[in-house]
Design an enzyme around this catalytic site. Structure first.
Site, mmCIF file in Angstrom:
data_model
loop_
_atom_site.group_PDB
_atom_site.id
_atom_site.type_symbol
_atom_site.label_atom_id
_atom_site.label_comp_id
_atom_site.label_asym_id
_atom_site.label_seq_id
_atom_site.Cartn_x
_atom_site.Cartn_y
_atom_site.Cartn_z
ATOM 1 N N ARG A 102 5.533 6.864 -9.220
ATOM 2 C CA ARG A 102 4.097 7.080 -9.021
ATOM 3 C C ARG A 102 3.921 7.917 -7.753
ATOM 4 O O ARG A 102 4.441 7.562 -6.690
ATOM 5 C CB ARG A 102 3.386 5.745 -8.845
ATOM 6 N N ASN A 122 7.054 2.393 -7.563
ATOM 7 C CA ASN A 122 5.793 2.697 -6.867
ATOM 8 C C ASN A 122 5.968 2.270 -5.413
ATOM 9 O O ASN A 122 5.971 1.074 -5.112
ATOM 10 C CB ASN A 122 4.656 1.916 -7.545
ATOM 11 N N GLU A 180 -0.838 0.932 -15.719
ATOM 12 C CA GLU A 180 -0.397 2.199 -15.126
ATOM 13 C C GLU A 180 1.119 2.366 -15.223
ATOM 14 O O GLU A 180 1.622 3.466 -15.447
ATOM 15 C CB GLU A 180 -0.838 2.261 -13.657
ATOM 16 N N ARG A 209 -13.433 -0.572 1.057
ATOM 17 C CA ARG A 209 -13.892 0.813 1.288
ATOM 18 C C ARG A 209 -15.390 0.917 1.006
ATOM 19 O O ARG A 209 -15.888 0.315 0.047
ATOM 20 C CB ARG A 209 -13.147 1.796 0.382
ATOM 21 N N HIS A 236 -6.550 7.234 -9.275
ATOM 22 C CA HIS A 236 -6.519 6.269 -10.391
ATOM 23 C C HIS A 236 -6.397 6.992 -11.738
ATOM 24 O O HIS A 236 -6.721 6.413 -12.778
ATOM 25 C CB HIS A 236 -7.817 5.413 -10.467
#
Ligand code: ADP
Length: 401
Positions: free
Chosen positions: A92, A7, A387, A242, A181
């Site tokens: 990823r 990743n 993940e 965010r 996600h």
């Protein structure tokens, strides 16, 4: 079978090496500060309980990956006799756009699509590509597989993914909801189906990934039908830094009235908003809850806004789903924060959720299970995400076809 999961961020490489015989992690780690001016790259490599830290020379991702492969075969701290024992590499990739609805083996056409989508995922796709190109250079003989964050959300119907803006924005500029996600929401939905003893095709759940980034997915009969993140990860829930949903007119208002550039507004909405913006001191839920206990009003407001937005979206998704087997919480906050979970469940009392305090306190550190009472009309579960394991499983499935 050994699957190496990679990743890549702009200055980092996270990795995990899985033994797919029992899905155990043989080694994992991260190289940070790659190519940063005036800083040396740092490797943290973990095997079991043993953590090894080193300053390393890595000016770019190719050098970083070469170093990691060296560490994996290092007689002292490695776990492989040779890098030839790696059977495949799973990458990823954040933005698959509309074309990538499933995991696939990387070939030049896939690389072209990831390039094409860099305009939609400017912060993520270029570093993901750097990682792919570096890994293909240093491991040329093995299959490389791309697992897209957006893929699980590719089943959203047009009424959920279209924005009510001039149609040409979509047809010409690809402005639509993609969602992110996805790998986490997919993993958690598969786990939940198993835990509830239901076939995935009959699973109706609302999954909430609450970490630094936060998103929620409405899942009907095992498929994603709506999602809070949008064309970029900025939309939807309030996150660490965010903003989540705001009136889009705020952007031009701040450009016109506060003298900010469009880029400065974008940066503020991504980096200094959310929990950090409201509390003015931290994006970390642990810090905020501690401050709430100490009477800090700004922290209290930040946590209230965060929970309120989550509850509001659960209400909306409850309305659009055919039924709801459970609300499922995951991510750092969902998996660990007893107070945040209890506020969320309390907020859902109108929908019939009843907190089980003892279960809430007991479901921690990777544990999964319900945190509502056995007679709760709306069950709320905690299901830890993974993940990297999802990427490894997907990679194995693709190369076994
Ligand atoms: P990322 O999205 O970067 O992967 P995580 O999923 O690790 O992030 O989630 C980070 C968030 O989880 C932070 O707000 C952090 O405060 C929260 N968190 C992690 N552990 C705990 C804990 N034990 N108690 C409360 N919050 C926690």
């Amino acid at each position: 079978m050994n699957i190496f999961v990679v990743n890549c961020g702009s200055s980092s490489i996270k990795y995990q090496l899985f033994d797919m015989a029992d899905e155990s992690v043989r080694a994992k780690g991260v190289v940070e500060r790659i190519g940063e001016a005036g800083a040396e790259a740092q490797l943290t490599h973990t095997v079991g309980e043993q953590k090894h830290k080193r300053t390393i020379a890595a000016k770019n991702h190719t050098e970083g990956l070469t170093y990691i492969l060296g560490v994996l075969v290092d007689p002292a701290i490695g776990v492989l006799g040779s890098t030839k024992e790696i059977d495949a590499v799973g990458h990823r990739v954040v933005h698959g756009g509309e074309k990538m609805s499933r995991t696939c083996r990387i070939d030049p056409s896939v690389i072209d699509v990831i390039h094409e989508n860099a305009v939609l995922g400017p912060l993520h796709n270029p570093p993901n590509l750097m990682g792919i190109e570096a890994a293909m250079t240093v491991m040329p003989g093995v299959p490389h597989v791309a697992v897209f964050d957006t893929a699980f959300l590719s089943t959203l119907p047009p009424k959920a993914y279209r924005y009510a803006v001039p149609a040409e924005w979509y047809t010409k500029h690809r402005v639509r909801r993609y969602g992110f996600h996805g790998t986490s929401h997919r993993y958690v939905s598969l786990q939940t189906a198993k835990l509830l003893g239901k076939p995935l095709e009959r699973l109706n759940v609302i999954t909430a990934h609450l970490g630094n980034g936060c998103s929620m997915t409405a899942i009907a009969n095992g498929q994603a039908v709506d999602h809070t993140m949008g064309m970029t990860p900025l939309e939807g829930l309030i996150m660490g830094t965010r903003s989540g949903d705001i009136d889009p007119a705020i952007v031009s208002y701040m450009v016109t009235n506060a003298g900010l550039s469009a880029q400065a507004v974008d940066k503020a909405l991504n980096k200094s908003s959310g929990l950090l913006g409201l509390s003015e001191f931290s994006n970390d839920m642990r810090d905020l809850l501690e401050a709430v206990d100490a009477g800090n009003e700004k922290a209290k407001l930040a946590v209230e806004c965060f929970v309120y937005r989550i509850v509001k979206y659960i209400g909306a998704y409850y309305a659009i789903l055919p039924s709801v087997d459970a609300v499922v919480l995951t991510g750092g906050i969902g998996e660990n924060s007893v107070p945040a979970r209890s506020m969320i469940v309390d907020g859902l009392s109108r929908l019939g959720a009843r907190l089980d305090d003892q279960r809430n306190h007991a479901t921690l550190r990777g544990a999964c299970g319900p945190i509502t009472t056995p007679d709760s009309v709306l069950p709320v579960w905690v299901v830890p995400t993974n993940e990297e394991l999802m990427i490894a499983r997907d990679t194995k499935a693709v190369i076994s076809q």
